[in-house]
Design a protein around this motif. Structure first.
Motif, PDB file in Angstrom:
ATOM      1  N   UNK A   2     136.580 -86.276  -7.310  1.00 14.55           N
ATOM      2  CA  UNK A   2     137.024 -87.190  -8.633  1.00 14.55           C
ATOM      3  C   UNK A   2     137.161 -86.228  -9.289  1.00 14.55           C
ATOM      4  N   UNK A   3     138.068 -86.459 -10.280  1.00 11.82           N
ATOM      5  CA  UNK A   3     138.538 -85.776 -11.578  1.00 11.82           C
ATOM      6  C   UNK A   3     138.747 -86.885 -12.790  1.00 11.82           C
ATOM      7  N   UNK A   4     138.203 -86.134 -13.813  1.00  7.55           N
ATOM      8  CA  UNK A   4     138.342 -86.797 -15.008  1.00  7.55           C
ATOM      9  C   UNK A   4     138.826 -85.628 -15.786  1.00  7.55           C
ATOM     10  N   UNK A   5     140.058 -85.835 -16.842  1.00  8.75           N
ATOM     11  CA  UNK A   5     140.255 -85.143 -17.634  1.00  8.75           C
ATOM     12  C   UNK A   5     139.906 -85.650 -18.885  1.00  8.75           C
ATOM     13  N   UNK A 108     143.319 -85.883 -11.515  1.00  4.86           N
ATOM     14  CA  UNK A 108     142.898 -87.072 -12.102  1.00  4.86           C
ATOM     15  C   UNK A 108     144.031 -87.629 -12.931  1.00  4.86           C
ATOM     16  N   UNK A 109     143.462 -88.461 -13.812  1.00  6.06           N
ATOM     17  CA  UNK A 109     144.417 -89.238 -15.005  1.00  6.06           C
ATOM     18  C   UNK A 109     145.559 -89.147 -15.890  1.00  6.06           C
ATOM     19  N   UNK A 110     144.755 -87.531 -16.166  1.00  5.19           N
ATOM     20  CA  UNK A 110     146.108 -87.451 -17.169  1.00  5.19           C
ATOM     21  C   UNK A 110     145.532 -87.383 -18.636  1.00  5.19           C
ATOM     22  N   UNK A 111     145.890 -86.931 -19.480  1.00  8.56           N
ATOM     23  CA  UNK A 111     145.495 -86.834 -20.825  1.00  8.56           C
ATOM     24  C   UNK A 111     146.777 -86.739 -21.344  1.00  8.56           C
TER      25      UNK A 111
END
Length: 117
Positions: A2-5, A108-111
């Motif tokens: 899981x990735x969180x940016x 990840x979800x993108x920022x």
């Protein structure tokens, strides 16, 4: 994996931002990490990557000398330091992970990064 940016925002041209991507779910040092970006209506663009150890990096020409990817394996985090930002760097930035030697399979979800002129 899981990735969180995080770390995106609005900045003036010439400014800097540092994006972070926190990983969980698998030993971080077992995969290479990459950064991508996407503008609405365009395909996702590869920006750069860093290998599992942090010793090797690669960047596309348009960001060379301005962007730096680094990682802290002890903190399961990869960074994208962006300096001398230009309006054309405006995009949603994504981090991605690949098991060493494989494709980028985890995202990840993108920022959002917005650079004003």
């Amino acid at each position: 994996v899981q990735l969180q940016a995080s770390g995106g925002g609005l900045v003036q041209a010439g400014g800097s931002l540092r994006l972070s991507c926190a990983a969980s779910g698998r030993p971080f040092s077992t995969y290479d990490m990459g950064w991508f970006r996407q503008v609405p209506g365009k395909e996702r663009e590869f920006v750069g990557r860093i290998n599992w150890s942090g010793r090797n990096t690669y960047y596309i020409d348009s960001v060379k000398g301005r962007f730096t990817i680094s990682r802290d394996n002890a903190k399961n985090t990869v960074f994208l330091q962006m300096n001398s930002l230009k309006p054309e760097d405006t995009a949603v930035y994504y981090c991605a992970a690949s098991i060493v030697g494989g494709d980028f399979s985890y995202w990840g979800q993108g920022t959002q990064v917005t650079v004003s002129s």
